[in-house]
Write an enzyme that holds these catalytic residues in place. Structure first.
Site, short mmCIF file in Angstrom:
data_model
loop_
_atom_site.label_atom_id
_atom_site.label_comp_id
_atom_site.label_asym_id
_atom_site.label_seq_id
_atom_site.Cartn_x
_atom_site.Cartn_y
_atom_site.Cartn_z
N HIS A 1 -3.48 -15.18 -7.25
CA HIS A 1 -3.08 -14.34 -6.13
C HIS A 1 -1.81 -14.88 -5.43
O HIS A 1 -1.84 -15.19 -4.24
CB HIS A 1 -4.24 -14.20 -5.11
CG HIS A 1 -4.05 -13.04 -4.17
ND1 HIS A 1 -5.08 -12.29 -3.68
CD2 HIS A 1 -2.94 -12.49 -3.62
CE1 HIS A 1 -4.62 -11.35 -2.88
NE2 HIS A 1 -3.30 -11.46 -2.82
N ARG B 1 -5.04 -5.29 -5.89
CA ARG B 1 -6.25 -5.99 -5.47
C ARG B 1 -7.22 -6.04 -6.66
O ARG B 1 -7.27 -5.12 -7.47
CB ARG B 1 -6.93 -5.27 -4.30
CG ARG B 1 -6.27 -5.49 -2.96
CD ARG B 1 -6.40 -6.93 -2.46
NE ARG B 1 -5.78 -7.14 -1.16
CZ ARG B 1 -4.54 -7.62 -0.97
NH1 ARG B 1 -3.77 -7.92 -1.99
NH2 ARG B 1 -4.07 -7.80 0.26
P1 NDP Z 1 2.46 0.81 0.85
O1 NDP Z 1 1.49 1.29 1.85
O2 NDP Z 1 3.91 0.78 1.20
O3 NDP Z 1 2.35 1.67 -0.50
C1 NDP Z 1 1.14 2.09 -1.01
C2 NDP Z 1 1.41 3.15 -2.08
O4 NDP Z 1 0.18 3.52 -2.69
C3 NDP Z 1 2.01 4.43 -1.50
O5 NDP Z 1 2.99 4.95 -2.38
C4 NDP Z 1 0.82 5.38 -1.43
O6 NDP Z 1 1.14 6.76 -1.54
C5 NDP Z 1 0.05 4.94 -2.66
N1 NDP Z 1 -1.35 5.34 -2.56
C6 NDP Z 1 -2.29 4.93 -1.67
N2 NDP Z 1 -3.46 5.55 -1.90
C7 NDP Z 1 -3.26 6.37 -2.95
C8 NDP Z 1 -4.07 7.27 -3.66
N3 NDP Z 1 -5.36 7.47 -3.34
N4 NDP Z 1 -3.51 7.97 -4.68
C9 NDP Z 1 -2.24 7.79 -5.02
N5 NDP Z 1 -1.39 6.94 -4.39
C10 NDP Z 1 -1.91 6.23 -3.37
O7 NDP Z 1 1.97 -0.64 0.41
P2 NDP Z 1 2.83 -1.87 -0.13
O8 NDP Z 1 3.72 -1.39 -1.22
O9 NDP Z 1 3.45 -2.58 0.99
O10 NDP Z 1 1.67 -2.80 -0.74
C11 NDP Z 1 0.83 -2.35 -1.77
C12 NDP Z 1 -0.30 -3.33 -2.02
O11 NDP Z 1 0.15 -4.47 -2.74
C13 NDP Z 1 -0.97 -3.95 -0.79
O12 NDP Z 1 -1.87 -3.05 -0.19
C14 NDP Z 1 -1.66 -5.16 -1.38
O13 NDP Z 1 -2.97 -4.81 -1.80
C15 NDP Z 1 -0.81 -5.51 -2.60
N6 NDP Z 1 -0.12 -6.80 -2.44
C16 NDP Z 1 -0.44 -7.82 -3.30
C17 NDP Z 1 0.20 -9.03 -3.21
C18 NDP Z 1 -0.09 -10.13 -4.17
O14 NDP Z 1 0.39 -11.24 -3.99
N7 NDP Z 1 -0.84 -9.90 -5.21
C19 NDP Z 1 1.23 -9.28 -2.19
C20 NDP Z 1 1.51 -8.14 -1.37
C21 NDP Z 1 0.84 -6.95 -1.49
P3 NDP Z 1 1.98 7.52 -0.37
O15 NDP Z 1 3.34 6.85 -0.37
O16 NDP Z 1 2.07 8.91 -0.82
O17 NDP Z 1 1.23 7.26 0.90
C1 OXD Z 2 -0.73 -9.20 0.71
C2 OXD Z 2 -1.17 -10.24 -0.21
O1 OXD Z 2 -1.42 -8.21 0.88
O2 OXD Z 2 -0.58 -11.35 -0.19
O3 OXD Z 2 0.37 -9.36 1.29
O4 OXD Z 2 -2.08 -10.02 -1.01
#
Ligand code: NDP
Ligand code: OXD
Length: 309
Positions: free
Chosen positions: A272, A224
């Site tokens: 994005h 983000r």
């Molecule tokens: P998940 O919830 O599967 O994974 C999030 C990861 O971040 C986990 O490993 C989690 O740790 C880690 N995490 C969260 N908070 C912390 C912290 N404070 N310190 C350390 N690690 C942390 O999410 P997704 O992989 O499905 O998606 C990730 C992000 O990608 C979405 O939230 C979105 O913002 C972004 N996204 C962007 C897109 C784009 O087109 N640009 C498209 C899709 C998604 P733990 O496993 O230990 O909980």
């Molecule tokens: C998502 C995105 O969060 O597209 O899936 O940003």
């Protein structure tokens, strides 16, 4: 029983087609024309207006169209006790893997330099580095981060990931918690951000983070926009501390026309689109969860609003 849909107009038709095939008995209505609010049991939404979901007293689940739920978690007036389900679907994962692998290879193979050389009509070879000597670090080793890590590992990059809790992904070094962040960053020649946006992760890509990376490291920012302190990134790019950046997400979207990122010579910029939820594959994930709820089971991939993801 109605499924209510709030998506962009362009993609609305493909959702309707997919649900008509998979859930022929369920009426699917658009946000602007919800019908009887009491009949709405499921909502599949992107960026609904604040408090708007409270209009539906019988909601059983709120499905986010995206993996990120920051478009919902900022709403302090969400209906109480209704599970929020984030999007986990193979098309979204595959799209992110493509984008991150493409971007890592782009930086690894000096394509920013070659693009500049092409513009200057300059023929100059830059010595190639084996993938084994380019370390990739992924902030966020969740669904998307882990899938990217596995594919990058298969190219021969030494890959590490940083998450809140320790992870086991074959061939990928796991770091966790704030105590291991510095060591993780020091070993990341290419840093990918795939964290969710939460109170803890906002601003994580800041001057201190950039200074901890090896000089000339590349950044791939696909989580983000608010993960990045944009002024700090510009300073790090200008000083050469960050050698190049692929930026897909920004504080303000669409990115304002006067943003310096548009014309920065060390930046590749996309609007994005690193990955998009594709109705064709994602509708099945929603339908599977609706069936679980109808069978009295808890849906999969429910968000913990306390943690913010
Ligand atoms: P998940 O919830 O599967 O994974 C999030 C990861 O971040 C986990 O490993 C989690 O740790 C880690 N995490 C969260 N908070 C912390 C912290 N404070 N310190 C350390 N690690 C942390 O999410 P997704 O992989 O499905 O998606 C990730 C992000 O990608 C979405 O939230 C979105 O913002 C972004 N996204 C962007 C897109 C784009 O087109 N640009 C498209 C899709 C998604 P733990 O496993 O230990 O909980
Ligand atoms: C998502 C995105 O969060 O597209 O899936 O940003």
């Amino acid at each position: 029983m109605t499924l209510l849909l709030k998506t962009d107009i362009e993609r609305g038709d493909s959702w309707h087609r997919a649900f008509a095939e998979l859930l022929p008995d369920m009426p699917v209505r658009n946000w602007a024309d919800p019908g009887d609010p009491a009949a709405v049991e499921y909502a599949l939404v992107w960026n609904p207006e604040r408090s708007a979901l409270r209009r539906f007293p019988n909601l059983k689940a709120i499905f986010s169209i995206g993996a990120g739920i920051d478009h919902l978690s900022g709403d302090k007036d969400l209906p109480q006790g209704v599970p929020i389900v984030r999007m986990v679907e193979p098309g979204l994962t595959a799209g992110m893997v493509e984008f991150v692998v493409m971007s890592a290879l782009y930086h690894h193979r000096f394509m920013l330099d070659y693009a500049r050389q092409q513009a200057e009509r300059r023929w100059h070879e830059i010595e190639q580095i084996p993938t084994a000597r380019r370390r990739v670090g992924i902030l966020g080793l969740g669904v998307l981060g882990a899938a990217c890590a596995e594919r990058l590992r298969d190219f021969g990059f030494p890959v590490s990931g940083w998450s809140r809790s320790p992870k086991e992904v074959a061939g990928v070094k796991s770091f966790h918690g704030s105590g291991q962040l510095t060591e993780f960053l020091q070993g990341s020649d290419i840093l990918v951000c795939l964290l969710p946006l939460t109170g803890e992760t906002e601003g994580i890509l800041n001057a201190k983070t950039f200074a901890t990376l090896p000089r000339g490291a590349a950044l791939i920012s696909v989580g983000r926009g608010r993960h990045v302190v944009e002024a700090d990134l510009l300073a790090a790019l200008d000083s050469g501390q960050i050698g190049g950046a692929t930026l897909d997400v920004f504080h303000k979207e669409p990115l304002p026309a006067d943003s310096p990122f548009w014309s920065h010579p060390r930046v590749v910029l996309t609007p994005h689109v690193a990955s998009m939820t594709i109705a064709e594959t994602a509708a099945q994930a929603v339908v599977d969860n609706i069936r679980r709820i109808q069978a009295g089971k808890a849906p999969l991939h429910v968000v913990d609003l306390e943690q913010g993801y």
